[in-house]
Design a protein around this motif. Structure first.
Motif, mmCIF file in Angstrom:
data_model
loop_
_atom_site.group_PDB
_atom_site.id
_atom_site.type_symbol
_atom_site.label_atom_id
_atom_site.label_comp_id
_atom_site.label_asym_id
_atom_site.label_seq_id
_atom_site.Cartn_x
_atom_site.Cartn_y
_atom_site.Cartn_z
ATOM 1 N N ALA A 90 -7.471 49.664 6.613
ATOM 2 C CA ALA A 90 -7.997 48.480 5.949
ATOM 3 C C ALA A 90 -8.782 47.604 6.919
ATOM 4 N N GLY A 91 -8.508 47.766 8.215
ATOM 5 C CA GLY A 91 -9.195 46.942 9.208
ATOM 6 C C GLY A 91 -8.665 45.532 9.266
ATOM 7 N N THR A 92 -7.579 45.259 8.579
ATOM 8 C CA THR A 92 -6.990 43.923 8.589
ATOM 9 C C THR A 92 -5.514 44.071 8.251
ATOM 10 N N ALA A 93 -4.715 43.042 8.600
ATOM 11 C CA ALA A 93 -3.295 43.078 8.255
ATOM 12 C C ALA A 93 -3.033 42.296 6.979
ATOM 13 N N ASP A 94 -4.098 41.918 6.280
ATOM 14 C CA ASP A 94 -3.966 41.156 5.040
ATOM 15 C C ASP A 94 -3.167 41.947 3.996
ATOM 16 N N VAL A 95 -2.241 41.226 3.333
ATOM 17 C CA VAL A 95 -1.282 41.890 2.455
ATOM 18 C C VAL A 95 -1.957 42.719 1.354
ATOM 19 N N ASN A 96 -2.907 42.125 0.640
ATOM 20 C CA ASN A 96 -3.511 42.836 -0.495
ATOM 21 C C ASN A 96 -4.279 44.070 -0.051
ATOM 22 N N ALA A 97 -5.017 43.934 1.063
ATOM 23 C CA ALA A 97 -5.792 45.069 1.557
ATOM 24 C C ALA A 97 -4.872 46.182 2.027
ATOM 25 N N VAL A 98 -3.796 45.800 2.740
ATOM 26 C CA VAL A 98 -2.868 46.808 3.261
ATOM 27 C C VAL A 98 -2.180 47.526 2.115
ATOM 28 N N ARG A 99 -1.779 46.773 1.086
ATOM 29 C CA ARG A 99 -1.093 47.397 -0.041
ATOM 30 C C ARG A 99 -1.988 48.466 -0.662
ATOM 31 N N GLN A 100 -3.265 48.136 -0.841
ATOM 32 C CA GLN A 100 -4.190 49.086 -1.445
ATOM 33 C C GLN A 100 -4.328 50.322 -0.556
ATOM 34 N N ALA A 101 -4.334 50.084 0.770
ATOM 35 C CA ALA A 101 -4.523 51.213 1.687
ATOM 36 C C ALA A 101 -3.268 52.071 1.794
ATOM 37 N N MET A 102 -2.122 51.540 1.365
ATOM 38 C CA MET A 102 -0.860 52.277 1.497
ATOM 39 C C MET A 102 -0.809 53.511 0.592
ATOM 40 N N TYR A 103 -1.432 53.402 -0.618
ATOM 41 C CA TYR A 103 -1.308 54.488 -1.587
ATOM 42 C C TYR A 103 -1.910 55.764 -1.042
ATOM 43 N N GLY A 104 -1.140 56.843 -1.081
ATOM 44 C CA GLY A 104 -1.624 58.130 -0.594
ATOM 45 C C GLY A 104 -1.538 58.276 0.908
ATOM 46 N N GLN A 105 -1.006 57.266 1.573
ATOM 47 C CA GLN A 105 -0.866 57.334 3.034
ATOM 48 C C GLN A 105 0.106 58.463 3.407
ATOM 49 N N LYS A 106 -0.265 59.258 4.421
ATOM 50 C CA LYS A 106 0.572 60.408 4.782
ATOM 51 C C LYS A 106 1.099 60.273 6.197
ATOM 52 N N VAL A 107 2.359 60.710 6.412
ATOM 53 C CA VAL A 107 2.927 60.703 7.761
ATOM 54 C C VAL A 107 3.681 62.007 7.963
ATOM 55 N N ARG A 108 3.461 62.649 9.104
ATOM 56 C CA ARG A 108 4.271 63.829 9.435
ATOM 57 C C ARG A 108 5.630 63.317 9.887
ATOM 58 N N ALA A 109 6.650 63.554 9.065
ATOM 59 C CA ALA A 109 7.948 62.907 9.283
ATOM 60 C C ALA A 109 8.843 63.751 10.180
ATOM 61 N N PRO A 110 9.754 63.096 10.911
ATOM 62 C CA PRO A 110 10.705 63.855 11.730
ATOM 63 C C PRO A 110 11.527 64.833 10.894
#
Lengths: 665, 423
Positions: B331-351
């Protein structure tokens, strides 16, 4: 035998013909292997495997047969057994072992177990009968070589298979050897103590010794030095295998020279014996000399008779008779199970009658068990409350930090245990609890004196302030322990003499730790009674309890008596902590669990009376335990609390009120 | 000369002070809302340390968007109303961009209105009863269909022992009650009769288990394979397991599958008599994967003890934190609304193996593992799902919930609707 010999001699020429072809292929493979050993071997294996699903499966199979690679051998064996498949998703050649409804899939080219698939996801690789015959003639048998381990050591090594199904087979095979050496190995497997050593792949039995594991080679049962957890890989089993293991161990146990073990083995076989085990039982039962073992074996046989549809009616009724003599939950469940399935009316009636008699005996035992559990809970309450009764009774101090003294005792136990683990030989470990008792007493008593001298003595006669101050101290102690030892629970092991249970009568087990705690609690109570009645300090204490001013005038150093009383009360709480560490968790919150109950006991029993504390604790324990099955744990507690409040309305000083002119001074 | 030096010193001090201020403005603040004292400290302290470890690691790698990340730690002391107060303090006074916190469902329910009112973000890392999807919370722990249901299905299967009779034992609060409600209707849908289900609740910190364990033994002796499904929480587990072991109930007789017992809880118990009892999680320390090896090593180095264990809520915290950092970078910012939108579909290789994905219902897709207790307090994985399982925010097995959908993207934009908001 003779037929095979003839068949073999007739096939000799074919074999010779094939042999030359093999030699050619082998030569080629060897050449390729020399050129680039590892990769070319893998490549030729992959080629041969893909050839199996190609146009010329025969040549591919022959190539496989020529290879000396273990993976190629395994693939070939699977092919002969009809276990070689093509995975439809990627056309890979895989070995599929049935495991329940699914198949465990091993990639034939790499030897790795890859996943579980349904039958619909794979397609069998079938082989022409003629090819099969040729291969068989060439000495490739349908039996994989690994399936028939030659001796005990090989059978043990078979336990480290990849799939649970293969492990099950290995267990069966090992049991079939009837080798008594298998018992410790199978037991270790069931208990999760069987490992492979990462350095050399040896199968070892591990036993915890200090902070390391001491190892025993499973194949020879010889010592193999020590290793840390990180150097070992566990051999994984699941509960289904564990049931098979128990049966195996029991079957082997029947042959043990120890009568107790034979009896345990027969018990384990009750109601779930395999035909093999039943045959063995029938063979040894008449020869059994130990009466208890013989009775148990008789019951196991009766259960097997009942379960067998081929048994005639009279024998079934006799079996029910044998079984209904027992008082055992297992027997009851067995009879219930049979009743639901039995067709014959007479046997059904016998079953019903037998079940009724077992039920009757069990319900009596249920009451005895309830009573024992009540006394056991009462003893725990008593240990927690006894110290409070002394400080509250003698000094009138409401010590909210009393629970933390219990906690300190429990943590002292933990520290002593760690010292024993780290510095003393493992065979002394069982004694750590005994050593922990004086340590816990001293630690808690010292902290107690500190609190009394540092805070409480300035607040005598001001109960509210004392309460608040001691509550503050309790929070500080909790957080201090949390900072030193960390927030998570600490593990305190039961020494072996406090583990497990014994069966008093069938269906009623008494656990050792509960029994020892009950005994310990009465010892402590007796000790305090002795101190109070027979020592000078006790005399002083009682004098101060009855009339502080007068005692002081008589030359009794009341300040010193106060400090010592507080030390005694706290120290006893510490010893209570040692006992509680054996049944509960050791965490910074340990004390808060018991503080409310302790106050209830003291208030209910009567302030300042040892007898009152004893009766109070025991009756609360028993009432709680009688209510619990009826009302549930939550409601039971509520009922007890309300009952005590009502009781105190009627008798504000509790069951055993201290009498005398100065009782309320 | 002396005077000159003094001036220089004063000036440089002042500059350093300004620089300090400038740097303070140039940080991204992360709130940590875990109890560090009281009953829940036993579990939550570890999660606080996990967040600190992640922050430390992030700063070593150069921070986020060129800024330093600063963790603000508060202690709500296992006191539910205090959770709400501390949450408000973190968001309004400390101006944190995101909060990692809470363990019990009651604490989450207590802070929920605060996060919704002030529009901030909470990452909740613990397995829970589901039946919730807030626009301001990302749930990185398991929902019932990622833990409870697979565990019961495993026990019903041939491999798990074909269990026919069930004891549902739990601590008396919202998580066990809701989970057991879901399990009960699930079991009935599979043809289990009412008389083959025993439900038992005990208070928090229950310490005397003699009667209940005896009851379980009796219930299990009715001729059908029996299992205990335990939602017993916190401190009560240790005396429960000790009583089980002493009463001689082996896992091969009556297996106990627990949803709140992990490596950290077992560290307080001598497990040699508990071998074979089960737990269902999305992560075990014993899972073999390179990411997990690195995670364990990072944790043990950070906490400076090779004996400390990792567990599922820690992994969930790890996944949540990684996802949040990726979302902020994206999102390029820590702003709540932008981050929330960027969260969807976010992937992490989990332990825990596989790749975890954040779904639009604010819950993760994760694999499910069934593990058996080993004598050293770790777990052996005996069964796992073939791949990640998507969390259901609303259970299919509760009729009222089955109708609801949680989806925070267009056209639904709703956490509990029967129909999309926009269509």
């Amino acid at each position: 035998m003779r037929v095979t010999a003839v068949a073999q001699s007739r096939m000799l020429p074919v074999r010779r013909h094939l042999l030359t072809r093999y030699l050619l292929v082998l030569g080629f493979v060897l050449f390729a292997a020399l050129a680039n050993p590892a990769s070319s071997r893998a490549q030729s294996l992959a080629d041969a495997l893909s050839g199996l699903i190609g146009s010329d499966p025969k040549a591919a199979a022959t190539a496989l047969a020529a290879s000396d690679d273990d993976k190629a051998k395994a693939a070939l064996a699977a092919l002969m057994q009809g276990k070689l498949y093509k995975r439809l998703s990627d056309d890979a050649v895989v070995i599929a072992e049935p495991d329940g409804d699914d198949f465990v899939i091993t990639n034939a080219a790499t030897g790795d177990v890859e996943d579980m698939l349904k039958a619909a996801d794979i397609e069998a690789i079938a082989l022409d009968d003629s090819v099969k015959a040729e291969l068989a003639a060439a000495g490739v048998s349908a039996e994989a070589k690994d399936d028939t381990p030659a001796d005990f050591a090989a059978a043990v090594n078979g336990l480290i298979a990849d799939s649970f199904a293969a492990k099950g087979k290995a267990i069966e095979y090992l049991t079939g050897l009837s080798d008594p050496r298998a018992v410790p190995v199978l037991r270790a497997l069931a208990d999760g103590r069987l490992f492979t050593r990462k350095t050399d792949g040896a199968v070892v039995i591990a036993e915890r010794s200090g902070n390391e594991q001491s190892l025993l080679l499973a194949t020879t049962l010889e010592s193999a030095g020590n290793a840390s957890n990180a150097e070992l890989d566990p051999v994984v089993v699941n509960n289904n295998l564990r049931i098979a293991l128990r049966e195996s161990v029991a079957r082997l146990g029947l042959l043990s020279p120890d009568a107790g073990l034979r009896r345990d083995a027969a018990r384990a076989l009750l109601g779930n014996a395999t035909p093999d085990a039943v045959a063995l039982l029938r063979e040894i039962w008449p020869k059994e000399t130990n009466a208890a073992a013989k009775a148990t074996m008789g019951r196991a046989l009766a259960a097997a008779d009942l379960a067998d549809p081929a048994t005639d009616k009279n024998r079934k009724i006799a079996a029910v008779d044998t079984l209904s003599g027992a008082t055992d939950l297992q027997v009851r469940s067995l009879l219930q199970g049979r009743l639901a399935q039995e067709q014959d009316a007479d046997v059904k009636a016998a079953l019903e009658a037998g079940l009724k008699s077992v039920q009757r005996k069990l319900s009596v035992i249920g009451w005895v068990a309830n009573l024992f559990q009540g006394i056991s809970l009462g003893s725990v309450l008593l240990l927690a409350a006894i110290g409070l009764a002394i400080t509250f009774g003698v000094m009138g101090v409401i010590n909210m930090a009393h629970g933390e003294m219990i906690m300190l005792g429990a943590y002292s136990t933990y520290v002593v245990q760690e010292i024993f683990r780290a510095f003393l030989p493992p065979n002394l470990f069982d004694l750590y609890l005994v050593a922990a008792l004086p340590v816990a007493f001293l630690v808690a008593a010292t902290v107690g004196v500190g609190i009394e001298r540092g805070v409480i003595r300035f607040l005598y006669g001001r109960p509210l302030e004392t309460m608040l101050a001691t509550w503050g101290i309790s929070l500080m102690l909790q957080q201090a322990v949390r900072s030193v030892f960390g927030a998570p629970n600490k593990e305190v092991a039961n020494p072996s003499w406090m583990t497990g249970s014994f069966e008093l009568i069938g269906g009623f087990d008494i656990t050792w730790n509960r029994l020892i705690i009950i005994v310990f609690c009465f010892l402590v109570l007796g000790l305090i009674a002795l101190i109070l009645r027979r020592t000078e300090f006790g005399l002083h204490m009682r004098a101060v309890t009855q009339n502080r001013a007068m005692a002081s005038v008589m030359g009794i150093p009341t300040a010193r008596v106060d400090a010592l009383t507080f030390a005694l009360g706290s120290g006893i709480a510490g010893m209570g902590g040692v006992a509680l560490s054996q049944i509960g968790n050791v965490s910074p919150n340990l004390g808060t669990i018991y503080i409310v109950d302790s106050f209830l006991v003291v208030v209910f029993g009567g302030v300042g009376s040892l007898m009152g504390t004893l009766v109070g604790a025991m009756s609360l324990g028993v009432i709680n335990k009688i209510l619990e099955p009826v009302a549930g744990a939550v409601l039971g507690k509520v009922v007890v609390l309300v009952a005590i409040i009502l009781f105190i309305q009627k008798r504000p000083r509790g069951l055993f009120a201290a009498k005398g002119r100065s009782a309320d001074a | 000369m002396g005077r000159f030096l003094k001036t220089v010193a004063a000036v440089s001090l002042a500059v350093a002070g300004f620089a300090g201020v400038a740097q303070a403005q140039d940080t991204i603040k992360v709130g940590v809302l875990h109890s560090l004292s009281g009953t829940m400290a036993i579990s939550e302290t570890t999660l606080k340390d996990t967040v600190l470890m992640m922050v430390d690691d992030l700063n070593k790698k150069g921070g986020l968007l060129g800024k330093k990340v600063e963790a603000v730690v508060v202690d709500p002391a296992s006191n539910w109303p205090l959770f709400a107060e501390k949450a408000r303090e973190l968001i309004s006074k400390e101006k944190v961009s995101v909060v990692f916190g809470c363990w019990t469902s009651v604490s989450r329910k207590s802070v929920l209105p605060v996060f919704e009112e002030l529009n901030s973000l909470l990452f909740y890392p613990v397995q829970y009863e589901g039946e919730e999807s807030s626009r301001n919370v990302f749930y990185t722990g398991a929902a019932p269909n990622q833990q409870a249901i697979p565990a019961v299905e495993y026990l019903m299967s041939k491999e798990g022992g074909e269990v026919k009779r069930w004891v549902l034992a739990g601590t008396d609060y919202v998580y066990p009650r809701t989970t057991n409600k879901i399990l009960e209707s699930f079991l009935k849908s599979k043809g289990v009769k009412q008389e083959d289900i025993m439900i038992n609740y005990t208070p928090f910190g229950h310490s005397d288990w003699q009667t209940i364990v005896a009851d379980i033994k009796k219930f299990g002796a009715a001729g059908k394979k029996t299992a205990v499904v335990s939602t017993i929480n916190g401190d009560a587990n240790v005396p429960f397991y000790k009583e089980l072991a002493n009463a001689g109930i082996k896992a091969s007789d009556i297996p106990v599958v627990a949803f709140s017992v992990g490596e950290e809880e077992l560290a307080g118990i001598d497990t040699s008599n508990l071998v074979g009892h089960l737990a269902a999680w999305n992560y075990f320390q014993s899972v073999k994967s390179p990411v997990n090896d690195a995670f364990i090593k990072q944790w043990q180095t950070f906490i400076k003890s090779p004996k400390r264990v990792t567990n599922d809520p820690m992994e969930a915290t790890y996944i949540g934190f990684k996802m949040w950092t990726q979302a902020v970078q994206q999102a390029g910012t820590a702003d709540v609304n932008a981050v929330r939108q960027a969260m969807y579909g976010q992937k992490v290789r989990a332990p825990g193996g596989f790749v975890s994905v954040m779904n639009t219902n604010h819950h993760l897709s994760k694999p499910v593992y069934i593990g058996e207790i080993r004598p050293d307090g770790q777990f052996n994985v005996v069964w796992k799902t073939k791949g990640p399982v998507k969390a259901d925010a609303w259970s299919k097995f509760i009729p009222e919930s089955a109708k609801l959908t949680a989806d925070w993207t267009y056209p639904w934009v709703c956490g509990n609707c029967e129909k999309p908001k926009f269509n």
